[in-house]
Design a protein around this motif. Structure first.
Motif, PDB file in Angstrom:
ATOM      1  N   LEU A 159     -89.556  45.823  -1.826  1.00 11.45           N
ATOM      2  CA  LEU A 159     -87.989  45.379  -0.943  1.00 11.45           C
ATOM      3  C   LEU A 159     -87.307  46.291   0.591  1.00 11.45           C
ATOM      4  CD1 LEU A 159     -85.842  46.471  -3.595  1.00 11.45           C
ATOM      5  CD2 LEU A 159     -85.884  48.720  -3.143  1.00 11.45           C
ATOM      6  N   HIS A 160     -88.632  46.686   0.820  1.00 16.20           N
ATOM      7  CA  HIS A 160     -87.827  46.930   2.995  1.00 16.20           C
ATOM      8  C   HIS A 160     -87.806  45.502   2.998  1.00 16.20           C
ATOM      9  CE1 HIS A 160     -87.814  48.121   6.401  1.00 16.20           C
ATOM     10  NE2 HIS A 160     -88.574  47.817   7.020  1.00 16.20           N
ATOM     11  N   LYS A 220     -87.847  42.349   1.968  1.00 17.43           N
ATOM     12  CA  LYS A 220     -86.970  41.367   0.931  1.00 17.43           C
ATOM     13  C   LYS A 220     -85.635  41.718   1.594  1.00 17.43           C
ATOM     14  CE  LYS A 220     -84.611  40.268  -3.788  1.00 17.43           C
ATOM     15  NZ  LYS A 220     -85.137  41.115  -4.778  1.00 17.43           N
ATOM     16  N   THR A 221     -84.907  42.700   1.677  1.00 16.70           N
ATOM     17  CA  THR A 221     -83.968  43.337   1.723  1.00 16.70           C
ATOM     18  C   THR A 221     -83.605  43.575   2.882  1.00 16.70           C
ATOM     19  OG1 THR A 221     -83.475  45.316   0.149  1.00 16.70           O
ATOM     20  CG2 THR A 221     -81.683  45.036   2.370  1.00 16.70           C
ATOM     21  N   GLU A 262     -82.368  39.596   3.607  1.00 19.97           N
ATOM     22  CA  GLU A 262     -81.277  38.951   3.199  1.00 19.97           C
ATOM     23  C   GLU A 262     -80.093  38.766   3.932  1.00 19.97           C
ATOM     24  OE1 GLU A 262     -82.108  40.136  -1.609  1.00 19.97           O
ATOM     25  OE2 GLU A 262     -80.683  40.945  -0.505  1.00 19.97           O
ATOM     26  N   SER A 279     -75.623  46.254   6.904  1.00 17.61           N
ATOM     27  CA  SER A 279     -76.005  45.308   5.078  1.00 17.61           C
ATOM     28  C   SER A 279     -77.156  45.881   4.424  1.00 17.61           C
ATOM     29  CB  SER A 279     -75.699  43.835   6.173  1.00 17.61           C
ATOM     30  OG  SER A 279     -73.643  43.687   6.402  1.00 17.61           O
ATOM     31  N   TYR A 280     -77.743  45.981   5.307  1.00 19.31           N
ATOM     32  CA  TYR A 280     -78.967  46.665   5.249  1.00 19.31           C
ATOM     33  C   TYR A 280     -79.005  48.074   4.242  1.00 19.31           C
ATOM     34  CZ  TYR A 280     -84.146  48.679   5.205  1.00 19.31           C
ATOM     35  OH  TYR A 280     -85.005  49.261   4.498  1.00 19.31           O
ATOM     36  N   LYS A 336     -77.362  47.969   0.520  1.00 24.01           N
ATOM     37  CA  LYS A 336     -77.792  47.057   0.096  1.00 24.01           C
ATOM     38  C   LYS A 336     -79.418  48.316  -0.288  1.00 24.01           C
ATOM     39  CE  LYS A 336     -77.398  42.649   1.019  1.00 24.01           C
ATOM     40  NZ  LYS A 336     -77.286  41.740  -0.302  1.00 24.01           N
ATOM     41  N   GLN A 337     -79.861  48.715   0.507  1.00 27.47           N
ATOM     42  CA  GLN A 337     -81.197  49.317   0.198  1.00 27.47           C
ATOM     43  C   GLN A 337     -81.104  50.719  -0.409  1.00 27.47           C
ATOM     44  OE1 GLN A 337     -83.813  48.480   0.168  1.00 27.47           O
ATOM     45  NE2 GLN A 337     -85.398  48.646   1.395  1.00 27.47           N
ATOM     46  N   ARG A 344     -80.330  50.190  -3.641  1.00 25.10           N
ATOM     47  CA  ARG A 344     -82.307  49.513  -4.603  1.00 25.10           C
ATOM     48  C   ARG A 344     -82.912  50.473  -4.742  1.00 25.10           C
ATOM     49  NH1 ARG A 344     -81.956  43.906  -2.005  1.00 25.10           N
ATOM     50  NH2 ARG A 344     -80.324  43.213  -2.410  1.00 25.10           N
TER      51      ARG A 344
END
Length: 274
Positions: free
Chosen positions: A165-166, A168-169, A172, A216-217, A220-221, A224
């Motif tokens: 997840l780390h 991926k985000t 992105e 932004s990270y 989102k994170q 998630r």
């Protein structure tokens, strides 16, 4: 506060009776560095070590960031190492140490990980500095100068998913792959499940646009990670509390009432929400 203790973050209680027994911890110590190409394999290995209480301490890190801090030097071909490295300390009294060490070697072979041959000074540094409480992890700031971290507590079984997840985000929002790093510290005596996890990003603070990427990270994170599941937050604090309170519903009110009982005069600086 007489009788009240606050230990590891999230641990608070009242002492009613305390008995201490002192005994010799070890006659022998041995350090292992085990290389892995993924995170699913070492998590099972670490679980076995912690569940059987064989390791005095463990770190699971990526080979390009925290390992440099633990070993205390950049003068080593880290780029040739496997992607992840598990750092293991085995210790004990003579007979106990031999039995533990034999079992650890068996688990290493079973895991399929590769025993890495590091200089003796690396082993001494890991043993004396990192595990002795004076970790040279500030060395890692030399990677790019600045360090952003989401620190959390979660189960060992989710370690690979936290990293996935780390990565991926971060990708992105435009953070390069070579800025993305990982650190995991299983908390001893919880049988390999409770871990402190850091999702790290090292960056150049002079890059003004990078701050927006980190915002932004985080946005989102945080969401998630709550979806995936964690035990608790450690840092950063800004932006975490609101989405967490929104998720836990009535439990937030229960927590507020608990704090009112524990701290009726509101002197523990518990923030605006609590």
């Amino acid at each position: 506060f007489t009788g009240i203790f606050c230990a590891h973050p999230g641990t608070c209680g009242v002492v009613t009776e305390l008995t201490a027994k002192l005994y010799r911890l070890y006659d022998n110590r041995r350090v292992y560095f085990i290389g892995f190409d993924d995170l699913n394999t070492p998590t099972k290995f670490i679980y076995n070590l912690m569940n059987d209480e064989l390791a005095a301490s463990i770190r699971l890190v990526d080979s390009q960031s925290w390992l440099k801090g633990i070993c205390g030097t950049f003068d080593y071909p880290y780029e040739k190492l496997p992607k992840f490295v598990s750092c293991i300390l085995v210790e004990g009294l003579d007979g106990i140490f031999k039995a533990k060490d034999k079992l650890v070697v068996g688990y290493i072979k079973e895991s399929g990980g590769k025993i890495l041959e590091f200089p003796e000074e690396f082993k001494r540094t890991f043993e004396e500095e990192s595990l002795g409480g004076a970790e040279k992890s500030c060395m890692v700031f030399g990677l790019r100068g600045n360090y952003h971290c989401i620190g959390l507590y979660g189960p060992l079984t989710l370690a690979a998913k936290y990293y996935e997840l780390h990565e991926k985000t971060a990708l992105e929002v435009g953070i390069p792959n070579d800025h993305i790093h990982f650190y995991l510290d299983p908390i001893y005596n919880f049988h390999g499940q409770l871990c402190y996890v850091e999702l790290d990003i090292f960056y150049d603070g002079s890059d003004l646009g990078f701050g927006e990427k980190l915002r932004s990270y985080n946005e989102k994170q945080f969401q998630r990670l709550l979806d995936l599941g964690i035990y608790g937050w450690f840092r950063p604090y800004a932006g975490i509390i609101e989405p967490t309170v929104a998720r836990i519903g009535y439990l937030a009110e229960v927590w507020k009432k608990f704090l009112e009982v524990l701290d009726p005069n509101k002197i523990m600086n518990r923030g605006k929400l609590f």
